[in-house]
Enzyme design. Structure first.
Site, short mmCIF file in Angstrom:
data_model
loop_
_atom_site.label_atom_id
_atom_site.label_comp_id
_atom_site.label_asym_id
_atom_site.label_seq_id
_atom_site.Cartn_x
_atom_site.Cartn_y
_atom_site.Cartn_z
CG ASN A 1 11.03 21.75 -8.16
OD1 ASN A 1 9.99 21.88 -7.71
ND2 ASN A 1 12.16 21.36 -7.94
CG HIS B 1 24.29 16.17 -6.51
ND1 HIS B 1 23.33 17.12 -6.54
CD2 HIS B 1 24.29 15.61 -7.75
CE1 HIS B 1 22.82 17.36 -7.93
NE2 HIS B 1 23.64 16.53 -8.70
NE ARG C 1 26.11 19.51 -7.68
CZ ARG C 1 24.75 20.37 -7.54
NH1 ARG C 1 24.11 20.61 -8.65
NH2 ARG C 1 24.02 20.41 -6.55
CE1 TYR D 1 17.66 25.90 -5.11
CE2 TYR D 1 19.50 25.87 -6.62
CZ TYR D 1 18.14 25.45 -6.33
OH TYR D 1 17.26 24.84 -7.23
CG ASP E 1 24.97 23.92 -10.51
OD1 ASP E 1 24.93 25.13 -10.85
OD2 ASP E 1 23.76 23.40 -10.07
CG HIS F 1 22.69 26.30 -8.42
ND1 HIS F 1 23.54 25.97 -7.28
CD2 HIS F 1 22.10 25.33 -8.59
CE1 HIS F 1 23.45 24.76 -6.83
NE2 HIS F 1 22.45 24.34 -7.74
CD GLU G 1 25.09 22.04 -13.22
OE1 GLU G 1 23.96 22.17 -13.24
OE2 GLU G 1 25.84 21.12 -12.67
CD GLU H 1 19.88 22.66 -13.61
OE1 GLU H 1 19.13 23.08 -12.94
OE2 GLU H 1 20.96 22.42 -13.68
NE ARG I 1 24.17 19.33 -16.25
CZ ARG I 1 23.21 19.59 -15.29
NH1 ARG I 1 22.64 20.69 -14.86
NH2 ARG I 1 23.01 18.45 -14.67
CG HIS J 1 18.62 18.87 -14.55
ND1 HIS J 1 19.10 19.48 -13.48
CD2 HIS J 1 17.06 18.89 -14.53
CE1 HIS J 1 18.42 19.46 -12.53
NE2 HIS J 1 17.21 19.27 -12.98
CG ASP K 1 13.83 18.96 -10.23
OD1 ASP K 1 14.50 18.06 -10.64
OD2 ASP K 1 13.61 20.26 -10.23
CD GLU L 1 22.05 16.72 -11.64
OE1 GLU L 1 22.03 17.26 -10.49
OE2 GLU L 1 21.43 17.39 -12.65
CD1 TRP M 1 18.81 34.18 -8.46
CD2 TRP M 1 19.78 32.19 -8.52
NE1 TRP M 1 18.21 33.32 -7.63
CE2 TRP M 1 18.71 32.30 -7.30
CE3 TRP M 1 20.29 31.03 -8.40
CZ2 TRP M 1 18.70 31.15 -6.50
CZ3 TRP M 1 20.27 30.00 -7.85
CH2 TRP M 1 19.40 30.10 -6.65
#
Length: 403
Positions: free
Chosen positions: A38, A123, A148, A160, A211, A213, A237, A263, A284, A313, A317, A340, A403
């Site tokens: 991605n 999700h 999730r 996000y 998550d 992130h 996560e 992931e 993941r 994951h 994407d 997922e 991050w």
């Protein structure tokens, strides 16, 4: 010997960009591999076309392990997401070919099924807690056993992981990177309320996941994990940036909330310490970014020694080819945890017709020979590549967020 005769790369954008490798053998058998990365899709396409494919022609397609070792160890510059995504595409395509020649679905060549189906999670997200819980109720009504939950953070314009489209979420949202503002205090204050309301509304017969992130420091993540303990999450996560594996020691000291990470991992070395020290509960790593089925099986085997389960994951994407590969992998390993699952758009499903199916919270890869996914190249050609980037975060004072 089953000689590789030719191979080529297809880049298509039926709603989002996908990179596919097609390998064909002398007898006409072909296999497909996902090479999507991605925001950096063309880098992998070039790596395959300019550097990998010339090395494949004439090789025996049945020698999957040897070809994997050649592509990994034969390059002085090892690892990284571009290299490992390219290797993964070759690996998936070769497994697809081998299973087609055998006349079997791939999971049968991986040792057969360890379970009847693969539990997946959906999700549920929204700008508010109410929107998120309403979405979660829809997933539960559709039979999902695990969901999730992601909700907008009060005071922030965007978050996000929260999308306008509730089924076909795509985080790469612009021709140039979107820059979002982030507030850790506001986030930490909002998440426990989301899960308190979720347990009240959804009950205790559904698994709940969240998550982060990678947006917290270790001590902040430890505090969040502790605050969420009463709500018995299936996992928390990506609590912190994954580069520093020792961060998880601090988190582990302060909370019993299960932890998941990986992931963005490319190699077994990214997860080695986390697994061996039992600092995580779920790994993941995904088929396309971690070197294919061959390498992911090694990661799973290491994890199995330490009671760590998989949770691959599976966002949109990753193409249906990768989704199918993940399901064959999930079905065949002993330490599977959860998968997922984000639905692809009808346009994507038309370009990649597939045999896998969803029913009552579980998926199955189907019993067609190989991966059970095909590629309509003529249709794919109608969707040209469109540059897209993942967003970046800054703190409210403008600092680039780590991050």
């Amino acid at each position: 010997m089953l000689a590789i005769k030719k191979a080529h790369v297809v880049v298509t954008c039926p709603g989002r960009n996908f990179v596919t490798l097609k390998i064909e053998t002398a007898d006409g058998t072909y296999g497909l591999g996902d090479a999507t990365l991605n925001g950096r899709e063309l880098a992998v396409a070039s790596y395959l076309t300019d550097h990998v494919i010339p090395c494949l022609i004439g090789r025996d397609a049945h020698r999957i392990e040897d070809i994997w070792q050649f592509l990994y160890r034969g390059a002085y510059w090892r690892g990284g997401p571009v290299t490992m995504s390219a290797i993964a595409a070759v690996d998936m395509a070769l497994w697809d070919i081998k299973a087609k020649v055998a006349g079997l679905p791939l999971y049968q060549l991986l040792g057969g099924a360890c379970r009847d189906g693969v539990m997946v999670y959906g999700h549920a997200n929204g700008e508010t807690v109410e929107e998120t819980l309403a979405a979660a109720e829809r997933y539960k009504a559709e039979g999902y056993r695990a969901i999730r939950l992601q909700s907008g953070v009060p005071g922030l314009k965007s978050t996000y992981g929260v999308s306008k489209d509730k089924y076909f979420y795509e985080p790469a949202d612009g021709d140039l990177p979107t820059e979002n503002l982030w507030s850790t205090p506001a986030y930490l204050a909002s998440v426990p309320d989301l899960f308190a309301a979720a347990r009240e509304r959804l009950g205790w017969d559904v698994h709940l996941l969240h998550d982060v992130h990678h947006r917290l420091t270790p001590i902040e993540a430890a505090r969040l994990g502790k605050d969420l303990e009463p709500y018995r999450l299936f996992w928390l996560e990506d609590a912190v940036p994954a580069e520093n594996q020792e961060s998880f020691r601090l988190i582990r000291q302060h909370t019993t909330t299960p932890l998941a990470i990986g992931e963005i991992f490319n190699r077994i070395w990214d997860a080695k310490g986390l697994i061996e020290e039992q600092l995580i509960d779920y790994i993941r790593a995904t088929v396309v970014h971690a070197g294919g089925i061959t390498h992911l099986r090694r990661i799973a085997a290491l994890a199995d020694l330490y009671n760590v389960k998989t949770g691959c994951h599976g966002a949109t994407d990753l193409s249906p080819i990768c989704m199918a590969a993940a399901l064959h992998f999930d079905l065949s390993i002993p330490n599977f945890g959860i998968q997922e699952y984000m639905r692809h758009t009808p346009e994507t499903d038309a370009v990649f017709p597939h045999a896998y199916s969803f029913e009552n919270g579980f998926m199955h890869p189907g019993d067609k020979p190989g991966l059970g996914v095909d590629l309509d190249e003529a249709l794919a050609g109608r969707y040209p590549y469109k540059r897209a980037y993942l967003p970046v975060n800054r703190l409210e004072d403008g600092t680039m967020f780590n991050w």
